[in-house]
Write a protein that holds these residues in place. Sequence first.
Motif: not given
Length: 327
Positions: A16-21, A258-270, A321-327
């Motif tokens: 239900y949750y997207l982390r978008l860098s 309980s993971c409910n989130r996915l991540r997209i990097s600033a360059q468009g990688k899932l 490092n965590l700056s790559i996709i925002g932790g």
Amino acid sequence: MKQQEILQDGHGRRFYYLRLSVTDVCNFRCDYCLPDGYQATHRQPELTVAETRTVIGAFARLGTRKVRLSGGEPSLRKDLPEIIHAAKTTPGIRRVAITSNGYKLPSVIDTWQQNGLDQLNISIDSLNADEFARITGHDCLPKILTGIDRALELGIQTKVNAVLLSDGATARLQQFLSWLKTTPVTLRFIELMQTGDNRDYFASNHLRGEEIEKQLIENGWQLLPRALDAGPAREYVHPDYAGRIGLITPYSKDFCDSCNRLRISAQGKLHLCLFTDAGLDLRETIRKGDADVLAEKVKALIGNKEVSHYLQQGNTGGTQNLSIIGG
């Protein structure tokens, strides 16, 4: 718009949750993440505002309710207010959040709120100004705290992230507890995580979150129920405190259940996990601007999500490092 679906992986977890860098650039030099400062490792452009709109639209079709904009440091994007607005005006998105180091907060928070920001997370690892400057490389704690006060005035739900570090942990906890007596924020203690760049630092500074959690329970803090679109923290409240305390303990048993989130990097990688070996490149699909097509591609890839991050086995994947996709 097509009827909303719920994105689910092969282990029965729903997302239900997207982390978008929005950028991997950061202006801080935190000991545990970028001690030597940001070093550019690629020349790929960041997602444009239109491309972020496509990404958010696709995930909204798949049941995403909450979008968190992260970095690097997202305030370094001059068009961040437009990205906030794009997220807020996407049908199906109920909450828009930002994670920031707060360096520019007093000058930008009003604009963020006007464009639809609902929730703010600010990273503060110590309330001691000298220690804060030593950890981050910037002597700006008073300015950040002023920005937090303004966010609270504006009615923005505000959280503060603090990485747990073993040296001086007791003193920092007491400072934070005193602050929470009258400050209505949620303080989230985050266990230090091992990445490709911080192995030695991790070995000498890692502190298990369960140690803090035990102290809280013994002192009358009570666990709150967890919302469907909430982050990974277990949140506690106490009748004598205006603020709350959350704990993020990725090394605890069953953390990934309980993971409910996915991540997209600033360059468009899932990134199916913070610690996958590599992101799955969606940039060409994103550029076409068709959220329905992108949603179908994400659905096809979600089956590759592992049951665990395997941090307990020392796996750090491709996360240097965590700056790559925002932790």
